[in-house]
Design an enzyme around this catalytic site. Structure first.
Site, PDB file in Angstrom:
ATOM      1  CB  ILE A   1       5.686 -15.051   0.893  1.00  0.00           C
ATOM      2  CG1 ILE A   1       6.183 -13.596   0.817  1.00  0.00           C
ATOM      3  CG2 ILE A   1       6.837 -16.003   0.573  1.00  0.00           C
ATOM      4  CD1 ILE A   1       7.208 -13.211   1.864  1.00  0.00           C
TER       5      ILE A   1
ATOM      6  CG  ASN B   1      -2.640 -13.657  13.998  1.00  0.00           C
ATOM      7  OD1 ASN B   1      -3.105 -14.799  14.110  1.00  0.00           O
ATOM      8  ND2 ASN B   1      -2.432 -13.100  12.824  1.00  0.00           N
TER       9      ASN B   1
ATOM     10  CE1 TYR C   1       6.253  -9.813  10.521  1.00  0.00           C
ATOM     11  CE2 TYR C   1       8.134  -8.491   9.796  1.00  0.00           C
ATOM     12  CZ  TYR C   1       7.324  -9.604   9.654  1.00  0.00           C
ATOM     13  OH  TYR C   1       7.571 -10.504   8.662  1.00  0.00           O
TER      14      TYR C   1
ATOM     15  CG  HIS D   1       5.939  -3.730   1.521  1.00  0.00           C
ATOM     16  ND1 HIS D   1       4.811  -4.366   1.938  1.00  0.00           N
ATOM     17  CD2 HIS D   1       6.890  -3.985   2.442  1.00  0.00           C
ATOM     18  CE1 HIS D   1       5.070  -5.001   3.070  1.00  0.00           C
ATOM     19  NE2 HIS D   1       6.314  -4.786   3.397  1.00  0.00           N
TER      20      HIS D   1
HETATM   21  N1  UDP Z   1      10.516   3.577   1.273  1.00  0.00           N
HETATM   22  C1  UDP Z   1      10.403   4.863   0.777  1.00  0.00           C
HETATM   23  N2  UDP Z   1       9.152   5.321   0.497  1.00  0.00           N
HETATM   24  C2  UDP Z   1       8.013   4.595   0.687  1.00  0.00           C
HETATM   25  C3  UDP Z   1       8.152   3.287   1.198  1.00  0.00           C
HETATM   26  C4  UDP Z   1       9.420   2.805   1.479  1.00  0.00           C
HETATM   27  O1  UDP Z   1      11.380   5.566   0.593  1.00  0.00           O
HETATM   28  O2  UDP Z   1       6.913   5.109   0.427  1.00  0.00           O
HETATM   29  C5  UDP Z   1      11.849   3.045   1.549  1.00  0.00           C
HETATM   30  C6  UDP Z   1      12.077   2.591   2.980  1.00  0.00           C
HETATM   31  O3  UDP Z   1      12.584   3.657   3.754  1.00  0.00           O
HETATM   32  C7  UDP Z   1      13.094   1.465   2.801  1.00  0.00           C
HETATM   33  C8  UDP Z   1      12.789   0.895   1.420  1.00  0.00           C
HETATM   34  O4  UDP Z   1      12.007   1.879   0.750  1.00  0.00           O
HETATM   35  O5  UDP Z   1      14.397   1.990   2.765  1.00  0.00           O
HETATM   36  C9  UDP Z   1      11.996  -0.392   1.469  1.00  0.00           C
HETATM   37  O6  UDP Z   1      10.879  -0.187   2.317  1.00  0.00           O
HETATM   38  P1  UDP Z   1       9.735  -1.264   2.461  1.00  0.00           P
HETATM   39  O7  UDP Z   1       8.692  -0.686   3.394  1.00  0.00           O
HETATM   40  O8  UDP Z   1       9.283  -1.693   1.112  1.00  0.00           O
HETATM   41  O9  UDP Z   1      10.451  -2.512   3.130  1.00  0.00           O
HETATM   42  P2  UDP Z   1      11.325  -2.617   4.492  1.00  0.00           P
HETATM   43  O10 UDP Z   1      12.751  -2.466   4.073  1.00  0.00           O
HETATM   44  O11 UDP Z   1      10.852  -1.588   5.446  1.00  0.00           O
HETATM   45  O12 UDP Z   1      11.039  -4.013   4.952  1.00  0.00           O
END
Ligand code: UDP
Length: 342
Positions: free
Chosen positions: A12, A92, A141, A189
Site C-alpha cells: 500500500i 517492529n 497483528y 491473500h
Molecule cells: N481465503 C480462502 N482461501 C485462501 C485465502 C483466503 O478461502 O487461500 C478466504 C479467507 O477465509 C477470507 C477471504 O478469503 O474469507 C479473504 O482472505 P485474505 O487472507 O485475503 O484476507 P483477510 O480477510 O484474512 O484479511
C-alpha cells in the site's frame, strides 16, 4: 514541502507514493526492505534504507529533510506470522512506532497519517462496521495495530501532534500501469493466490469453509482497490494540513463479495478454469466483514473509484501476469545497480 512515507516500498505504501508523485508532492521514502522491494520505490522520490527502530537513523532523516507530514506504513502485517511470532510484531510494530513518535516530537513534526486495519475489530457485532464499533482483535497483528493507534492517540494528547488513522478492509488490486502490485512472501491473500492458479504456479485454490451463514456459505469481505486507499491517504494528509482534528476512518467500499464470487470473477477475467476445493475453515475468520466508510466520505470527501470487482481483479491480473514471480529480490536489484555503476 516534503512528505515522509515510512514503509514506502511495501504494497500500500508504494501505491500511495505513486499517487503522491502524480499529485506533485515531494516524497521521501524510508523502508528497511525486510518485506518491501526496492523495485516498488518510485524513481522520483528520495529513498533512504533503514529501520525506524533506529533513533539515530530516523533523526538523521528529519535533520536532512524538511518534512511536513508523515505517512506511516512501516510494520509487519501477516496475520499468521503474528500468531507464531508475536514478539516480532511487538518489537517492529510497537517499538518502531515509539521511536518514530519520539523523533517526531523532538523535531516538531506534527502530522501523521497512520496505516491501520479492520483487523482491530475482530468478530464484529454489527455489519456494516462503523468506527465506534468495539475493538476486539482476534490476532496479534490486529492487537499491535490497535496499540499503535492508542500510542499515537496518547502522544497527540501530550504533544503538538495531529493524526488520522485509516482502517483498511481488504486491500487489493494493482497500479493500472502494471508497474507495481501486490507481492508478499509467503503469499496468504485470496486474490493473489487465485491468480497464482491462473498463472500456473499453483494447481488449485482452497476455499476456507463453505458452511458460513452467508448467501453462498463462503466468507464475505469488503475488497477495496489499493489506488482508492492511496487516494484516501492524500485526502487525510490534506485534511491535517488544513487544520483537521484527530480522526479515525474506515476505508472500504461497503460492498461485500464472497470467496466464490471472487473466484468466479477471476475465472471470467483470466479465462482459466481455476480449480477450487473446499477445505476446513481458517481459525479466526469472521463470516462477514463489510465497512461503513460514510465518515471518510463525509469528512475527507473520499469517493472510491474502483469498487467494481472486475476492475479490481483485472488490475491485479495485469500485474501478476507480467510479474509471475513478483518483484526481483532486493539483493539482485542492488547487484544489478552496482553492475551498471561499474
Ligand atoms: N481465503 C480462502 N482461501 C485462501 C485465502 C483466503 O478461502 O487461500 C478466504 C479467507 O477465509 C477470507 C477471504 O478469503 O474469507 C479473504 O482472505 P485474505 O487472507 O485475503 O484476507 P483477510 O480477510 O484474512 O484479511
Amino acid at each position: 514541502m516534503a512528505i515522509l512515507v515510512l514503509g514506502g516500498a511495501g504494497y500500500i505504501g508504494s501505491h500511495t507514493v505513486y499517487e503522491l508523485i502524480d499529485a506533485s508532492y515531494d516524497v521521501v521514502v524510508v523502508d528497511n526492505l525486510e518485506t518491501g522491494y526496492l523495485q516498488a520505490v518510485h524513481p522520483k522520490c528520495r529513498f533512504y534504507q533503514g529501520d525506524i527502530r533506529n533513533r539515530d537513523f530516523i533523526d538523521s532523516i528529519f535533520n536532512a529533510e524538511a518534512i511536513d507530514g508523515v505517512i506511516h506504513f512501516a510494520a509487519n502485517s501477516l496475520v499468521g506470522e503474528s500468531m507464531s511470532h508475536p514478539l516480532k510484531y511487538y518489537d517492529n510494530n510497537l517499538c518502531g512506532t515509539k521511536v518514530l513518535l519520539e523523533s517526531m516530537v523532538a523535531h516538531n513534526i506534527n502530522r501523521i497519517v497512520f496505516s491501520s486495519t479492520a483487523a482491530i475489530y475482530g468478530e464484529p457485532e454489527q455489519v456494516p462496521i462503523v468506527e465506534s464499533a468495539p475493538a476486539h482483535p482476534t490476532n496479534c497483528y490486529g492487537e499491535t495495530k490497535l496499540a499503535m493507534e492508542r500510542m499515537i492517540h496518547w502522544t497527540s494528547f501530550a504533544h503538538d501532534l495531529k493524526f488520522v488513522c485509516l482502517r483498511y478492509f481488504n486491500a487489493c488490486g494493482a497500479h493500472f500501469s502494471g508497474e507495481i502490485g501486490e507481492a508478499h512472501n509467503p503469499e496468504s491473500h485470496l486474490i493473489p493466490l487465485i491468480l497464482q492458479v491462473s498463472n500456473g504456479k499453483r494447481s488449485e485454490i482452497s476455499i476456507f469453509g463453505n458452511n458460513y451463514n452467508t448467501k453462498d456459505g463462503t466468507c464475505i469481505r469488503d475488497y477495496v482497490h489499493v489506488t482508492d486507499l492511496a487516494q484516501a491517504h492524500i485526502l487525510a494528509l490534506d485534511y491535517l494540513i488544513k487544520g483537521g482534528d484527530n480522526a479515525i476512518f474506515n476505508l472500504g467500499n461497503g460492498i461485500g463479495f464472497s470467496v466464490n464470487e471472487v473466484i468466479e470473477t477471476a475465472r471470467r477475467i483470466t479465462g482459466h478454469p481455476i480449480p477450487a476445493k473446499v477445505v476446513p475453515r481458517r481459525p479466526g475468520d469472521p463470516a462477514k466483514l463489510v465497512a461503513s466508510s460514510q465518515r471518510a466520505r463525509d469528512i475527507l470527501g473520499w469517493k472510491p473509484q474502483f469498487s467494481d470487482l472486475e476492475v479490481i481483479i483485472s488490475s491485479a491480473w495485469k500485474w501478476h501476469k507480467s510479474h509471475p514471480d513478483g518483484f526481483q529480490d532486493n539483493v539482485n536489484v542492488v547487484a544489478l545497480q552496482n553492475k551498471s555503476w561499474e
